[in-house]
Every structure is written in structure tokens, then in C-alpha cells.
Write a protein that holds these residues in place. Sequence first.
Motif, PDB file in Angstrom:
ATOM      1  N   LYS A  54       0.795  -1.051   0.064  1.00 22.24           N
ATOM      2  CA  LYS A  54       0.114  -0.133   0.028  1.00 22.24           C
ATOM      3  C   LYS A  54       0.906   1.276  -0.152  1.00 22.24           C
ATOM      4  CE  LYS A  54      -3.895  -2.152   2.682  1.00 22.24           C
ATOM      5  NZ  LYS A  54      -3.563  -3.387   2.430  1.00 22.24           N
ATOM      6  N   GLN A  55       2.174   1.193   0.562  1.00 25.39           N
ATOM      7  CA  GLN A  55       3.097   2.396   0.548  1.00 25.39           C
ATOM      8  C   GLN A  55       4.289   2.113  -0.389  1.00 25.39           C
ATOM      9  OE1 GLN A  55       3.283   2.432   4.699  1.00 25.39           O
ATOM     10  NE2 GLN A  55       2.309   4.135   4.843  1.00 25.39           N
ATOM     11  N   ILE A  56       4.831   3.213  -0.883  1.00 27.84           N
ATOM     12  CA  ILE A  56       5.964   3.253  -1.575  1.00 27.84           C
ATOM     13  C   ILE A  56       7.316   3.123  -0.670  1.00 27.84           C
ATOM     14  CG2 ILE A  56       6.234   5.595  -1.993  1.00 27.84           C
ATOM     15  CD1 ILE A  56       6.944   3.108  -4.499  1.00 27.84           C
ATOM     16  N   THR A  57       7.919   1.989  -1.046  1.00 30.44           N
ATOM     17  CA  THR A  57       9.165   2.075   0.082  1.00 30.44           C
ATOM     18  C   THR A  57      10.373   1.803  -1.058  1.00 30.44           C
ATOM     19  OG1 THR A  57       9.046  -0.382   0.084  1.00 30.44           O
ATOM     20  CG2 THR A  57       8.008   0.883   1.677  1.00 30.44           C
ATOM     21  N   GLY A  58      11.823   1.949  -0.629  1.00 28.93           N
ATOM     22  CA  GLY A  58      12.879   1.471  -1.050  1.00 28.93           C
ATOM     23  C   GLY A  58      13.446   1.994  -2.315  1.00 28.93           C
ATOM     24  N   HIS A  59      14.124   1.642  -2.989  1.00 28.21           N
ATOM     25  CA  HIS A  59      14.868   2.292  -4.167  1.00 28.21           C
ATOM     26  C   HIS A  59      13.898   2.635  -5.153  1.00 28.21           C
ATOM     27  CE1 HIS A  59      17.408   2.412  -7.578  1.00 28.21           C
ATOM     28  NE2 HIS A  59      18.628   2.285  -6.938  1.00 28.21           N
ATOM     29  N   ALA A  60      13.976   3.923  -5.562  1.00 23.79           N
ATOM     30  CA  ALA A  60      12.992   4.533  -6.516  1.00 23.79           C
ATOM     31  C   ALA A  60      12.849   3.940  -7.884  1.00 23.79           C
ATOM     32  CB  ALA A  60      12.974   6.053  -6.528  1.00 23.79           C
ATOM     33  N   VAL A  61      14.235   3.918  -8.546  1.00 25.54           N
ATOM     34  CA  VAL A  61      14.134   3.328  -9.886  1.00 25.54           C
ATOM     35  C   VAL A  61      13.634   1.894  -9.943  1.00 25.54           C
ATOM     36  CG1 VAL A  61      15.486   2.992 -11.833  1.00 25.54           C
ATOM     37  CG2 VAL A  61      16.041   4.844 -10.424  1.00 25.54           C
ATOM     38  N   ARG A  62      13.932   1.053  -8.960  1.00 25.63           N
ATOM     39  CA  ARG A  62      13.471  -0.358  -8.960  1.00 25.63           C
ATOM     40  C   ARG A  62      12.047  -0.324  -8.707  1.00 25.63           C
ATOM     41  NH1 ARG A  62      18.916  -2.536  -5.367  1.00 25.63           N
ATOM     42  NH2 ARG A  62      20.291  -2.198  -7.133  1.00 25.63           N
ATOM     43  N   ALA A  63      11.742   0.287  -7.961  1.00 19.63           N
ATOM     44  CA  ALA A  63      10.169   0.253  -7.632  1.00 19.63           C
ATOM     45  C   ALA A  63       9.501   0.423  -9.077  1.00 19.63           C
ATOM     46  CB  ALA A  63       9.762   1.536  -6.482  1.00 19.63           C
ATOM     47  N   MET A  64       9.618   1.834  -9.751  1.00 20.89           N
ATOM     48  CA  MET A  64       9.098   2.075 -10.924  1.00 20.89           C
ATOM     49  C   MET A  64       8.957   1.100 -12.008  1.00 20.89           C
ATOM     50  SD  MET A  64       8.036   5.039 -10.401  1.00 20.89           S
ATOM     51  CE  MET A  64       7.810   4.498  -8.962  1.00 20.89           C
ATOM     52  N   TYR A  65      10.590   0.129 -12.032  1.00 18.63           N
ATOM     53  CA  TYR A  65      10.248  -0.828 -12.962  1.00 18.63           C
ATOM     54  C   TYR A  65       9.329  -2.057 -12.782  1.00 18.63           C
ATOM     55  CZ  TYR A  65      14.536   1.490 -15.448  1.00 18.63           C
ATOM     56  OH  TYR A  65      15.184   2.352 -15.760  1.00 18.63           O
ATOM     57  N   LEU A  66       9.438  -2.126 -11.129  1.00 18.59           N
ATOM     58  CA  LEU A  66       8.500  -3.202 -10.611  1.00 18.59           C
ATOM     59  C   LEU A  66       7.216  -3.064 -11.224  1.00 18.59           C
ATOM     60  CD1 LEU A  66       7.869  -5.886  -9.256  1.00 18.59           C
ATOM     61  CD2 LEU A  66       8.122  -4.244  -7.124  1.00 18.59           C
ATOM     62  N   TYR A  67       6.703  -1.703 -10.702  1.00 23.85           N
ATOM     63  CA  TYR A  67       5.250  -1.373 -10.873  1.00 23.85           C
ATOM     64  C   TYR A  67       4.644  -1.339 -12.350  1.00 23.85           C
ATOM     65  CZ  TYR A  67       5.798  -1.118  -5.741  1.00 23.85           C
ATOM     66  OH  TYR A  67       6.005  -1.471  -4.496  1.00 23.85           O
ATOM     67  N   THR A  68       5.694  -0.717 -13.133  1.00 21.96           N
ATOM     68  CA  THR A  68       5.464  -0.454 -14.660  1.00 21.96           C
ATOM     69  C   THR A  68       5.275  -1.923 -15.057  1.00 21.96           C
ATOM     70  OG1 THR A  68       7.116   1.269 -15.094  1.00 21.96           O
ATOM     71  CG2 THR A  68       6.450  -0.366 -16.874  1.00 21.96           C
ATOM     72  N   PHE A 136       7.528   5.688 -17.591  1.00 23.55           N
ATOM     73  CA  PHE A 136       7.170   4.385 -17.983  1.00 23.55           C
ATOM     74  C   PHE A 136       5.547   3.968 -17.078  1.00 23.55           C
ATOM     75  CE2 PHE A 136      11.909   3.286 -18.838  1.00 23.55           C
ATOM     76  CZ  PHE A 136      11.959   3.733 -19.816  1.00 23.55           C
ATOM     77  N   TRP A 137       5.768   4.067 -15.842  1.00 26.53           N
ATOM     78  CA  TRP A 137       4.801   3.538 -15.119  1.00 26.53           C
ATOM     79  C   TRP A 137       3.557   4.298 -15.356  1.00 26.53           C
ATOM     80  CZ3 TRP A 137       4.080   4.758  -9.196  1.00 26.53           C
ATOM     81  CH2 TRP A 137       3.015   3.630  -8.699  1.00 26.53           C
ATOM     82  N   ASN A 138       3.577   5.582 -15.566  1.00 23.55           N
ATOM     83  CA  ASN A 138       2.329   6.377 -15.536  1.00 23.55           C
ATOM     84  C   ASN A 138       1.828   5.997 -17.201  1.00 23.55           C
ATOM     85  OD1 ASN A 138       1.489   8.381 -13.415  1.00 23.55           O
ATOM     86  ND2 ASN A 138       3.490   8.304 -13.102  1.00 23.55           N
ATOM     87  N   GLN A 139       2.371   5.736 -17.881  1.00 26.18           N
ATOM     88  CA  GLN A 139       1.989   5.268 -19.274  1.00 26.18           C
ATOM     89  C   GLN A 139       1.117   4.089 -19.340  1.00 26.18           C
ATOM     90  OE1 GLN A 139       4.215   3.443 -22.220  1.00 26.18           O
ATOM     91  NE2 GLN A 139       3.511   4.378 -23.942  1.00 26.18           N
TER      92      GLN A 139
END
Length: 447
Positions: A54-68, A136-139
Motif C-alpha cells: 500500500k505504500q511506496i518503499t525502497g529504491h525509487a528506480v527499481r520500484a518504478m520498473y517493478l510497478y511498470t 514508464f509507470w504512468n503510461q
Amino acid sequence: ALMRLYHHTQNRKYLELSQWFLEQRGKGYGKGVIWDDWKDPAYCQDKIPVKDQKQITGHAVRAMYLYTGAADVAAVTNDQGYVHAMNTIWQDVVYRNMYITGGIGAQGKNEGFGEDFDLPNESAYCETCASVGMIFWNQRMNMLTGESKFIDVLERSLYNGALDGLSREGNRFFYGNPLASAGNYTRSEWFGTACCPSNIARLVSSVGNYIYSTSSNAVWINLFIGSQVSVAVGKEKFSISMQTGYPWKGQTTIAVQSAPKKNYELGIRIPGWLTEPAPGDLYKYRDTKNAAMQVLVNGKAENFTTINGYAVINRKWKKGDMVEVVTPMEVRQIASRDELKQNNDRIALQYGPMVYCTEGADNNNGIWNFIVPEQTQFTVSYEAGLLGGINTIQFNAPVAIVDNDGYSVSTVEKTIKAIPYYSWNNRGAGSMQVWLPVNFRGMRMEP
């Protein structure tokens, strides 16, 4: 990467492996392998299963790739667990952890996220790759839901947080992107870890992928960028070209070059910045104005249906039809929620989708000791010979001057110039700030 292979080949083994990788998160498999080094599974978004996050955590770039990837899987499978998780995490990012530039990841120590509403300006990390990841993620979130708010955030990150990572000449780069500098920060030719130069390069070269999207009976215009597109409609085609003055001017013209012999929909994004700086209430305009987008077809005002933040026109188009879109632009002052303490008693300036900053090169190296009263009047000018051609903002402001005796302060009125945030640091290292004080309480004094 696996989901791209799936889209290109339609081979379900790539989709199934993507799902499998997502399902391994949060089961403790990193213990004794990864966490002996990093100690904290939240660093890699592995503390709990993705569907429970439910919350964003950790390394920002890796999070974006995972959630994309997760959003891409959800768009194909309609797995409501991933749909719900992606929307919940997105809200946590945008409502509590995003800079006004669309940058994310405030902390350098973990290249990622810290506490909610803790967004320091001068020490902001805001890695260029993280802003690219936001795009990437928002697209993918837009593809998942069809909602324009995701493109609003994509556009903010694109024009501000990501583009700032690249110099005007294209040969120097920011790894981090602070929102204030005392002159000790500059772009570099390369880095030992060189993810940002290659990432911003591939983003710039692939901008065309973000302008349009399609559905079964519609073309959707996401970004106002000069371009053309042709979509197959059965054995016919719907082809359009777009010319625009955006982001410096709010006039865009869309010309129909060919059209099917039946009704077809054209959806045009209504920019969210017309009414709010960003989704949620982390940021708000200092004024209460609400601007409206105008749409004309062949010179006449067109009634449209608003669907998910898009102005949708459904009609039988013909070659030569002209659609004019006007997005009113004026300087807007932005304030933050009180919880974002670093911005208390400060405002940021925005014109259209562009966030602005003051830089020493335009202001005799004096950018700290002035304030911006609420009733300040602004003038916008296009300067073709400055930084490749930009809109600048000028305004008169009370400037605090330390008297010669060093014991007293007086004020004089001076003209201040602001430039788009992405364009700073192209004339050498110098001072810069995005968030400008509205009173003398939090102002930094210069001699």
C-alpha cells in the motif's frame, strides 16, 4: 522486458513468467541471499507480496520498473489484486512523496523514498532514472485505466524532472536533480554507474510512443507534440497530423488527413494543470481560478463529451477537417500542504506544464533574498536567443539588502527573472531555487 516480449509475440509463456516473478515478492526468498547485504527487504519492495503493498518503499528506480511491469500484467489479465495495489501505491507516491517537478526519491542514502511529506529541496536526490521510470509507470497506468490523470503526472515528470537530467547540448547529465543549489552542483559528462545518461537518451528518442494511444474505435491524444499518426480502421485509415506551440503557447491544430466512412472518436486530453498542479492535495494553486480548454472543429466551437479527463468528439470525419485546441496559459503560484515543511511560506511558479526556477545567471547571482507577495504581477516573454528558446517569467519583488554596517537591512524593489527548471545549469554552475519565499521569515540572506 518480459511483458514487451509478450506484446510483440503473443506468447503466453512471457506473460506467465512475468506473473511468476511478481508472485515471488514478499515471501522471504531474499533472506540469506540479498538481505545479508541490504538488511531491509523493503529496499527492494520485497517485504510483503505486491498485491498487499500500500505504500511506496525502497529504491525509487527499481520500484518504478517493478510497478511498470505489474501494471502491464494487470492491464492484460485484469487481475484486480494488482489493479488495486497499483492504484493504492500510485496515490501514495503522488499524494505524499512526489516533488512538484514530478521527481521522486528524496533520499540519496537509499536512492529512494523516506518518510511521507519529507521532500527537502537542496538535498533532493530525484534520480533522473526515477523520473524516467515515472513516465514508464504512468503510461502503463493510463493504458490500464484510460484515465488522463496518469498522463498529467507523466507530462510533469517528462518536461521537468526527467528533462532536467540532460544538458541543452545533450552531452552532460544530472544523476540527481535538486530543487535548490548554492552553486555547488553541475551536470557531468559521465558517471561510474552510467544508468542515467543511457536512460534519458532512450526516453528522448522514444517520446513519440507517448503522444497517442488507441482503443477499438478511437485515437487518444495524450501529449501536445508536433507529429502525425495513422490507425487502421478495418480496411480504412484514420490519419491525423498535429502542429502546436506547446509548451510555450497553448494553441494546437489537428488536421484530419484520412478518415473511415463511419463515426470515429477523437479523444483529446484536458490538461490537469488547468485546474490543479497535480492529482491529490499535496500541491494547490495559490489562487482559485479554473481555466477551461476550448475545442473548435472547422472554426466552430465543438461540444464534446468528457470521458476520464479527455474531451471526446464522436463524428464522421472527412479529409481536411481541422480541430483547434486552446489551453489557456498564465503564471500560477503553487503552494504545498503544511506537512511538507520544507516549503512552508514558499511558492513555486508554473506556466502551462513547466515548473520554473530562479537562477543566478539571470539575477546578478542574487536569488535568495527576495520574496513573492501574493499580488505579484508576472510578465511572460518568449526569448528565442536564450537557452535554445524559452518562455521566461519576469516580476518585481522586494529584495532585502544588508546595509554597509552589517547590522541593518533595507528593502528595494528589483526585477527578477525565472526560467524553466529543466534549463538551469546550462551556463555554468550557479545558484538556483524552485520554491520562492513569500515572506522574510524563511529567506536566506546574501551579503
